[in-house]
Design a protein around this motif. Structure first.
Motif, PDB file in Angstrom:
ATOM      1  N   ALA A  61       0.788  -1.133  -0.095  1.00 10.61           N
ATOM      2  CA  ALA A  61       0.023  -0.132   0.095  1.00 10.61           C
ATOM      3  C   ALA A  61       0.976   1.043  -0.027  1.00 10.61           C
ATOM      4  O   ALA A  61       0.708   2.141  -0.678  1.00 10.61           O
ATOM      5  CB  ALA A  61      -0.886  -0.118   1.214  1.00 10.61           C
ATOM      6  N   LEU A  62       1.697   1.409   0.965  1.00 13.97           N
ATOM      7  CA  LEU A  62       2.732   2.387   0.736  1.00 13.97           C
ATOM      8  C   LEU A  62       3.634   2.403  -0.534  1.00 13.97           C
ATOM      9  O   LEU A  62       3.773   3.839  -1.062  1.00 13.97           O
ATOM     10  CB  LEU A  62       3.832   2.391   1.926  1.00 13.97           C
ATOM     11  N   ALA A  63       4.041   1.603  -0.976  1.00 13.84           N
ATOM     12  CA  ALA A  63       4.634   1.577  -2.383  1.00 13.84           C
ATOM     13  C   ALA A  63       3.793   2.050  -3.516  1.00 13.84           C
ATOM     14  O   ALA A  63       4.208   2.974  -4.254  1.00 13.84           O
ATOM     15  CB  ALA A  63       5.152   0.173  -2.953  1.00 13.84           C
ATOM     16  N   ALA A  64       2.309   1.711  -3.438  1.00 15.28           N
ATOM     17  CA  ALA A  64       1.421   2.097  -4.206  1.00 15.28           C
ATOM     18  C   ALA A  64       1.354   3.621  -4.238  1.00 15.28           C
ATOM     19  O   ALA A  64       1.227   4.663  -5.112  1.00 15.28           O
ATOM     20  CB  ALA A  64       0.507   1.622  -4.200  1.00 15.28           C
ATOM     21  N   ALA A  65       1.216   4.350  -2.867  1.00 16.57           N
ATOM     22  CA  ALA A  65       1.238   5.603  -2.592  1.00 16.57           C
ATOM     23  C   ALA A  65       2.348   6.390  -3.128  1.00 16.57           C
ATOM     24  O   ALA A  65       2.284   7.557  -3.545  1.00 16.57           O
ATOM     25  CB  ALA A  65       1.033   5.901  -1.126  1.00 16.57           C
ATOM     26  N   ILE A  66       3.674   5.872  -2.775  1.00 19.99           N
ATOM     27  CA  ILE A  66       4.861   6.598  -3.480  1.00 19.99           C
ATOM     28  C   ILE A  66       4.861   6.682  -4.742  1.00 19.99           C
ATOM     29  O   ILE A  66       5.075   7.641  -5.374  1.00 19.99           O
ATOM     30  CB  ILE A  66       6.079   5.812  -2.553  1.00 19.99           C
ATOM     31  N   LEU A  67       4.279   5.365  -5.484  1.00 26.47           N
ATOM     32  CA  LEU A  67       4.624   5.553  -7.086  1.00 26.47           C
ATOM     33  C   LEU A  67       3.374   6.737  -7.515  1.00 26.47           C
ATOM     34  O   LEU A  67       3.503   7.357  -8.353  1.00 26.47           O
ATOM     35  CB  LEU A  67       4.149   3.906  -7.624  1.00 26.47           C
ATOM     36  N   ALA A  68       2.287   6.591  -6.715  1.00 28.51           N
ATOM     37  CA  ALA A  68       1.191   7.625  -7.171  1.00 28.51           C
ATOM     38  C   ALA A  68       1.506   9.031  -7.083  1.00 28.51           C
ATOM     39  O   ALA A  68       1.199   9.846  -7.978  1.00 28.51           O
ATOM     40  CB  ALA A  68      -0.213   7.505  -6.400  1.00 28.51           C
ATOM     41  N   GLY A  69       2.300   9.430  -5.853  1.00 30.96           N
ATOM     42  CA  GLY A  69       2.789  10.728  -5.660  1.00 30.96           C
ATOM     43  C   GLY A  69       4.561  10.945  -5.990  1.00 30.96           C
ATOM     44  O   GLY A  69       4.908  11.789  -5.566  1.00 30.96           O
ATOM     45  N   GLY A  70       4.695  10.079  -6.931  1.00 33.08           N
ATOM     46  CA  GLY A  70       6.345  10.140  -7.018  1.00 33.08           C
ATOM     47  C   GLY A  70       6.626  11.538  -7.800  1.00 33.08           C
ATOM     48  O   GLY A  70       7.839  11.761  -7.605  1.00 33.08           O
ATOM     49  N   ASP A  71       6.109  12.294  -8.516  1.00 31.14           N
ATOM     50  CA  ASP A  71       6.388  13.543  -8.951  1.00 31.14           C
ATOM     51  C   ASP A  71       6.653  14.596  -7.545  1.00 31.14           C
ATOM     52  O   ASP A  71       7.394  15.452  -7.923  1.00 31.14           O
ATOM     53  CB  ASP A  71       5.228  14.279  -9.805  1.00 31.14           C
ATOM     54  N   ARG A  72       6.002  14.419  -6.572  1.00 31.74           N
ATOM     55  CA  ARG A  72       6.491  15.111  -5.307  1.00 31.74           C
ATOM     56  C   ARG A  72       7.685  14.793  -4.705  1.00 31.74           C
ATOM     57  O   ARG A  72       8.342  15.913  -4.193  1.00 31.74           O
ATOM     58  CB  ARG A  72       5.409  14.695  -4.328  1.00 31.74           C
ATOM     59  N   LEU A  73       8.528  13.774  -5.123  1.00 33.98           N
ATOM     60  CA  LEU A  73       9.667  13.599  -4.655  1.00 33.98           C
ATOM     61  C   LEU A  73      10.871  14.258  -5.241  1.00 33.98           C
ATOM     62  O   LEU A  73      12.089  14.251  -4.835  1.00 33.98           O
ATOM     63  CB  LEU A  73      10.022  12.028  -4.685  1.00 33.98           C
ATOM     64  N   HIS A  74      10.428  14.867  -6.393  1.00 34.45           N
ATOM     65  CA  HIS A  74      11.506  15.579  -7.009  1.00 34.45           C
ATOM     66  C   HIS A  74      11.123  17.142  -7.106  1.00 34.45           C
ATOM     67  O   HIS A  74      11.429  17.967  -7.732  1.00 34.45           O
ATOM     68  CB  HIS A  74      12.150  15.248  -8.295  1.00 34.45           C
ATOM     69  N   ARG A  75      10.265  17.521  -5.992  1.00 32.46           N
ATOM     70  CA  ARG A  75       9.862  18.857  -5.826  1.00 32.46           C
ATOM     71  C   ARG A  75      10.117  19.178  -4.406  1.00 32.46           C
ATOM     72  O   ARG A  75       9.995  18.517  -3.431  1.00 32.46           O
ATOM     73  CB  ARG A  75       8.414  19.273  -5.970  1.00 32.46           C
ATOM     74  N   PRO A  76      10.804  20.305  -4.009  1.00 36.74           N
ATOM     75  CA  PRO A  76      11.232  20.680  -2.670  1.00 36.74           C
ATOM     76  C   PRO A  76       9.850  20.768  -1.768  1.00 36.74           C
ATOM     77  O   PRO A  76       8.858  21.213  -2.268  1.00 36.74           O
ATOM     78  CB  PRO A  76      12.289  22.025  -2.678  1.00 36.74           C
ATOM     79  N   ALA A  77      10.268  20.669  -0.497  1.00 33.70           N
ATOM     80  CA  ALA A  77       9.165  20.847   0.640  1.00 33.70           C
ATOM     81  C   ALA A  77       8.419  22.405   0.319  1.00 33.70           C
ATOM     82  O   ALA A  77       9.509  23.139   0.247  1.00 33.70           O
ATOM     83  CB  ALA A  77       9.568  20.626   2.001  1.00 33.70           C
ATOM     84  N   GLY A  78       7.236  22.536   0.330  1.00 32.43           N
ATOM     85  CA  GLY A  78       6.745  23.815   0.110  1.00 32.43           C
ATOM     86  C   GLY A  78       6.379  24.023  -1.133  1.00 32.43           C
ATOM     87  O   GLY A  78       5.586  24.851  -1.712  1.00 32.43           O
ATOM     88  N   ALA A  79       7.128  23.339  -2.337  1.00 35.11           N
ATOM     89  CA  ALA A  79       6.635  23.746  -3.936  1.00 35.11           C
ATOM     90  C   ALA A  79       5.410  23.190  -3.976  1.00 35.11           C
ATOM     91  O   ALA A  79       5.095  22.031  -3.405  1.00 35.11           O
ATOM     92  CB  ALA A  79       7.796  23.308  -4.489  1.00 35.11           C
ATOM     93  N   ARG A  80       4.593  23.598  -5.155  1.00 41.70           N
ATOM     94  CA  ARG A  80       3.389  22.957  -5.454  1.00 41.70           C
ATOM     95  C   ARG A  80       3.336  22.751  -7.015  1.00 41.70           C
ATOM     96  O   ARG A  80       4.205  23.353  -7.737  1.00 41.70           O
ATOM     97  CB  ARG A  80       2.194  24.070  -5.370  1.00 41.70           C
TER      98      ARG A  80
END
Length: 302
Positions: A283-302
């Motif tokens: 389940a966590l792997a699926a959540a990370i894959l679904a939100g993977g684009d957030r992982l190459h954006r700094p915290a606070g970026a949208r």
């Protein structure tokens, strides 16, 4: 209106920026990936979601908008499926994340996971990628998000990026003197890559700073102590790529992957036969894959 399978395919392409890599992640043909994207574009009113040529794939403005919608729709789909199936995840999940993601939006993904699965006890370990690989192999972790070791093919690709040399804007590297390096300790994967390419290039080097903490390395780099090898898409504020005139060798690409442990998490769906449904790690792997684009954006970026 929007098919979940097509949305998952769209997210895979958006995160890898490659139809080929998306096909490998989803274990489907590349023609299927292209077909899903075309159908999603048609469902969106014939809006183009990607621009691509023989060398690159990029999101359009409409594609960027679809990212948020796709994540929201798939999350709602997941919650509805769990609710009406009368099952919920529970158990203990030992998750390890590379230091690289400390300054990204990974905490948002973990927060959403905890909200959706409150009966899963999530234990987070932040370490060097090399150390996480070792702990996973030793059975001490259930799921790891980390850099892939050179020459390795294991793991589910989340994101591929290039590595680059970075330092303080005022830093000047003398080509005639040893390169001052700011490094993670062994078995850091970027450390190994940096030393490998410098040795292959015949370039002299010296270690100016070693720290197991990414914040420690960033502080040393901002102070102008030397250069560090870092993911191009995650360059911290206050640091910049080292100019080409420094004549440093190319560092190549790096893959960030998800790796499952032998047991995949100490838990299952409540009320379901053991192993019949996915584990907390799935389940966590699926959540990370679904939100993977957030992982190459700094915290606070949208």
């Amino acid at each position: 209106m929007y098919d979940p399978a097509q949305l998952r395919t769209f997210l895979a392409v958006a995160q890898t920026l490659s139809f080929t890599q998306a096909a490998r992640r989803l274990d489907v043909r590349q023609s299927t990936v292209s077909q899903h994207v075309r159908r999603l574009e048609a469902a969106a009113g014939d809006r183009q979601l990607f621009t691509r040529d023989t060398h690159s794939v990029e999101l359009t403005e409409d594609g960027e908008a679809m990212l948020g919608f796709a994540r929201t729709i798939l999350a709602a789909h997941e919650r509805a499926a769990a609710y009406f199936s009368g099952t919920r995840l529970r158990g203990r999940l030992r998750f390890g994340a590379s230091e690289d993601f400390v300054l990204t939006r990974l905490p948002e993904i973990l927060e959403s996971f905890r909200t959706d699965h409150p009966e899963v006890d999530l234990e987070l370990t932040v370490e060097l990628s090399g150390t996480l690989h070792e702990r996973l192999a030793a059975g001490e972790l259930d799921l790891v998000l980390a850099k892939r070791r050179g020459g390795d093919t294991h793991g589910e690709l989340v994101w591929q990026s290039s590595l680059t040399w970075i330092g303080a804007p005022r830093l000047r590297i003398d080509p005639e003197r040893p390169v001052p390096l700011i490094l993670f300790p062994a078995p850091g994967i970027t450390r190994a890559r940096a030393l490998e390419v410098l040795e292959a290039d015949g370039r002299a080097w010296r270690i100016a700073c070693t720290s197991a903490s990414l914040s420690g390395l960033i502080a040393a780099a901002r102070a102008g102590l030397g250069v560090m090898a870092h993911t191009r898409g995650l360059i911290p504020p206050g640091l910049v790529p080292v100019p080409a005139r420094a004549a440093l060798p190319e560092l190549g690409d790096v893959d960030f992957v998800l790796l499952h442990g032998r047991r995949g998490g100490h838990g299952r769906r409540a009320g379901a036969p053991g192993g019949a449904d996915r584990s907390p790690a799935d389940a966590l792997a699926a959540a990370i894959l679904a939100g993977g684009d957030r992982l190459h954006r700094p915290a606070g970026a949208r």
